[in-house]
Design an enzyme around this catalytic site. Structure first.
Site, PDB file in Angstrom:
ATOM      1  N   ILE A   1      26.183 -24.630   9.879  1.00 57.03           N
ATOM      2  CA  ILE A   1      25.805 -25.984   9.439  1.00 57.03           C
ATOM      3  C   ILE A   1      26.011 -26.836  10.687  1.00 57.03           C
ATOM      4  CG2 ILE A   1      26.250 -28.122   8.395  1.00 57.03           C
ATOM      5  CD1 ILE A   1      28.799 -26.902   6.830  1.00 57.03           C
TER       6      ILE A   1
ATOM      7  N   ASP B   1      34.980 -22.751  25.063  1.00 61.70           N
ATOM      8  CA  ASP B   1      35.513 -23.285  23.781  1.00 61.70           C
ATOM      9  C   ASP B   1      36.233 -24.737  24.229  1.00 61.70           C
ATOM     10  OD1 ASP B   1      37.355 -21.178  22.421  1.00 61.70           O
ATOM     11  OD2 ASP B   1      38.720 -23.362  22.657  1.00 61.70           O
ATOM     12  N   ILE B   2      36.056 -25.426  22.636  1.00 64.62           N
ATOM     13  CA  ILE B   2      36.822 -26.727  22.613  1.00 64.62           C
ATOM     14  C   ILE B   2      38.051 -26.730  23.266  1.00 64.62           C
ATOM     15  CG2 ILE B   2      34.857 -27.554  21.409  1.00 64.62           C
ATOM     16  CD1 ILE B   2      37.129 -27.542  18.867  1.00 64.62           C
TER      17      ILE B   2
ATOM     18  N   TYR C   1      44.139 -24.500   6.380  1.00 66.36           N
ATOM     19  CA  TYR C   1      42.674 -24.842   6.612  1.00 66.36           C
ATOM     20  C   TYR C   1      42.126 -26.803   6.415  1.00 66.36           C
ATOM     21  CZ  TYR C   1      37.716 -25.344   6.459  1.00 66.36           C
ATOM     22  OH  TYR C   1      36.157 -26.233   6.115  1.00 66.36           O
TER      23      TYR C   1
ATOM     24  N   LYS D   1      42.289 -30.154   8.400  1.00 67.11           N
ATOM     25  CA  LYS D   1      41.197 -31.547   8.074  1.00 67.11           C
ATOM     26  C   LYS D   1      41.798 -32.377   8.274  1.00 67.11           C
ATOM     27  CE  LYS D   1      37.595 -28.321   9.364  1.00 67.11           C
ATOM     28  NZ  LYS D   1      35.870 -28.689  10.694  1.00 67.11           N
TER      29      LYS D   1
ATOM     30  N   PHE E   1      36.606 -13.441  -9.193  1.00 65.80           N
ATOM     31  CA  PHE E   1      37.535 -14.118  -9.237  1.00 65.80           C
ATOM     32  C   PHE E   1      37.788 -14.969 -10.010  1.00 65.80           C
ATOM     33  CE2 PHE E   1      36.727 -13.472  -4.586  1.00 65.80           C
ATOM     34  CZ  PHE E   1      37.202 -12.019  -4.576  1.00 65.80           C
TER      35      PHE E   1
ATOM     36  N   ASP F   1      42.574 -21.425  -5.721  1.00 62.38           N
ATOM     37  CA  ASP F   1      41.159 -21.606  -6.023  1.00 62.38           C
ATOM     38  C   ASP F   1      40.981 -22.510  -7.681  1.00 62.38           C
ATOM     39  OD1 ASP F   1      39.200 -20.634  -4.550  1.00 62.38           O
ATOM     40  OD2 ASP F   1      39.209 -18.296  -5.602  1.00 62.38           O
TER      41      ASP F   1
HETATM   42  N1  UDP Z   1      33.754 -16.327  -5.211  1.00 62.49           N
HETATM   43  C1  UDP Z   1      34.060 -15.185  -6.372  1.00 62.49           C
HETATM   44  N2  UDP Z   1      33.731 -14.000  -5.364  1.00 62.49           N
HETATM   45  C2  UDP Z   1      33.426 -13.638  -4.090  1.00 62.49           C
HETATM   46  C3  UDP Z   1      33.521 -14.976  -3.964  1.00 62.49           C
HETATM   47  C4  UDP Z   1      33.912 -15.811  -4.195  1.00 62.49           C
HETATM   48  O1  UDP Z   1      34.315 -15.059  -7.994  1.00 62.49           O
HETATM   49  O2  UDP Z   1      33.423 -13.041  -3.548  1.00 62.49           O
HETATM   50  C5  UDP Z   1      34.042 -17.495  -6.267  1.00 62.49           C
HETATM   51  C6  UDP Z   1      35.907 -17.976  -5.906  1.00 62.49           C
HETATM   52  O3  UDP Z   1      36.584 -17.983  -6.506  1.00 62.49           O
HETATM   53  C7  UDP Z   1      34.681 -19.681  -5.982  1.00 62.49           C
HETATM   54  C8  UDP Z   1      33.168 -19.754  -5.615  1.00 62.49           C
HETATM   55  O4  UDP Z   1      32.811 -18.129  -5.648  1.00 62.49           O
HETATM   56  O5  UDP Z   1      34.731 -20.512  -7.106  1.00 62.49           O
HETATM   57  C9  UDP Z   1      33.116 -20.466  -4.368  1.00 62.49           C
HETATM   58  O6  UDP Z   1      33.890 -19.793  -3.271  1.00 62.49           O
HETATM   59  P1  UDP Z   1      33.553 -19.731  -1.961  1.00 62.49           P
HETATM   60  O7  UDP Z   1      34.513 -18.532  -1.079  1.00 62.49           O
HETATM   61  O8  UDP Z   1      31.515 -19.179  -1.469  1.00 62.49           O
HETATM   62  O9  UDP Z   1      33.787 -21.043  -1.825  1.00 62.49           O
HETATM   63  P2  UDP Z   1      34.931 -21.982  -1.619  1.00 62.49           P
HETATM   64  O10 UDP Z   1      35.276 -22.598  -2.781  1.00 62.49           O
HETATM   65  O11 UDP Z   1      36.180 -20.945  -1.198  1.00 62.49           O
HETATM   66  O12 UDP Z   1      34.533 -22.789  -0.338  1.00 62.49           O
END
Ligand code: UDP
Length: 325
Positions: A13, A51-52, A141, A145, A208, A285
């Site tokens: 970004i 490095d910050i 994480y 933040k 997932f 998730d």
């Molecule tokens: N996801 C998935 N398979 C992968 C990576 C991610 O099904 O190999 C799913 C994950 O469970 C989430 C969405 O894709 O619902 C976005 O995941 P990502 O890691 O891109 O971003 P996050 O939402 O974790 O910031």
């Protein structure tokens, strides 16, 4: 011309924001330790591999250039790793950021735009998520933040440091000119992984979980194009320069897209069939994360330009087929 110190300007970004800063007539000065960033992605003429956490080196950059504002992207951002190695995250994302803020105070710089995240909200209690939603991060994480946002609140009250914390939803896509790209090592994000599968670099995409309480059973996210994110940083800087006040603002399209819909979009864009393997849910998730972007519209007059998922996926595919670096 205003000098903008961009911390983490060699990252995904950050590098896209540096490009926008140049287009808008700012002078970006990039600091990056290149642990995850790419030197080739730095379009600014001033670059420091620092490095910050190195206060002396950082201070020397503040002394060398008359900095008008800081845009701070420099952070570790692997949620899973933050659970297994919290020390790394608290040190880099929290302690080193306090270091940055202290350098700013010492050098009398009062404006910062900070990369925050929807991960500060934790499990959503309602959708779309607005900025008033309670913040209960569920991993280190998100905690780091969230804590930085709180430190910034206190630094505003005590030292007059003005911060705009931008809470990103799922950053995606790449520069339309094909000059910059999303390049993570390791790659964990859905869209690049799906596209790598389309290109035959992976056998299949692991999805997932398909037993979530969503229309197709897969998780819903709000994918926001990286150029739209970059635009928001410019608007946030302009806001700080014209009317210095602290804000916390969501950045998303307000549109939810499921994992299955991403795969279908990638099939349309690439013209290839993408093999899918449905596996267990990934821990932590939430089923659905979608932003309300009304506040961003109200405060920054920011409206995302990329609202069609195929356009976002296509921009990512273009640079994957033709990598700029
Ligand atoms: N996801 C998935 N398979 C992968 C990576 C991610 O099904 O190999 C799913 C994950 O469970 C989430 C969405 O894709 O619902 C976005 O995941 P990502 O890691 O891109 O971003 P996050 O939402 O974790 O910031």
């Amino acid at each position: 011309m205003k000098n903008i110190l961009v911390l983490g300007g060699a990252g995904y970004i950050g590098s896209h924001t540096v490009k926008k800063l140049l287009i808008k007539g700012f002078n970006p000065i990039v600091v990056d330790n290149l642990v995850y960033g790419h030197k080739a992605a730095v379009l600014a003429k001033d670059f420091y591999q620092i490095d910050i956490g190195d206060k002396i080196a950082l201070n020397s950059v503040f002394k060398k250039h008359k900095i008008d504002a800081v845009v701070h992207f420099a952070a570790f951002a692997y949620v899973g790793e933050s659970v297994t190695q919290p020390q790394k995250y608290y040190h880099n994302n929290l302690i080193n950021t306090i270091n940055v803020l202290d350098c700013m105070i010492e050098n009398d710089i009062k404006n910062i735009v900070f990369s925050s995240t929807c991960a500060t909200y934790g499990n959503p209690q309602y959708s779309p998520l607005d900025e008033k939603h309670p913040q209960n991060p569920i991993n280190p994480y998100g905690q780091t933040k969230f804590m930085v946002e709180k430190v910034m609140d206190d630094y505003d009250r005590a030292y007059g440091l003005k911060s705009i914390c931008l809470r990103y939803f799922n950053a995606a896509g790449a520069d339309k000119d094909g000059q910059l790209a999303e390049k993570h090592n390791p790659e964990t994000h859905l869209i690049p992984l799906v596209l790598q599968t389309a290109l035959g670099e992976r056998e299949y995409i692991n999805v997932f979980g398909n037993d979530y309480d969503t229309p197709d059973g897969t998780c819903i996210r709000d994918y926001i194009h990286v150029e739209d994110l970059a635009d928001a940083h410019i608007l946030a800087l302009e806001k700080l320069f014209t009317e210095p006040k602290s804000y916390r603002i969501n950045l998303g399209t307000g549109i939810g897209t499921s994992v299955n819909e991403i795969i279908k979009s990638a099939e349309r864009v690439t013209g290839k069939e993408i093999p899918v393997l449905y596996v267990d849910r990934r821990e932590g998730d939430p089923a659905k994360l979608v932003a309300s972007n009304e506040y961003a519209q109200e405060i920054l007059y920011w409206i995302p330009k990329y609202v069609k998922i195929d356009d976002i996926v296509e921009s990512a595919y273009k640079v994957m087929v033709n990598p700029p670096f």
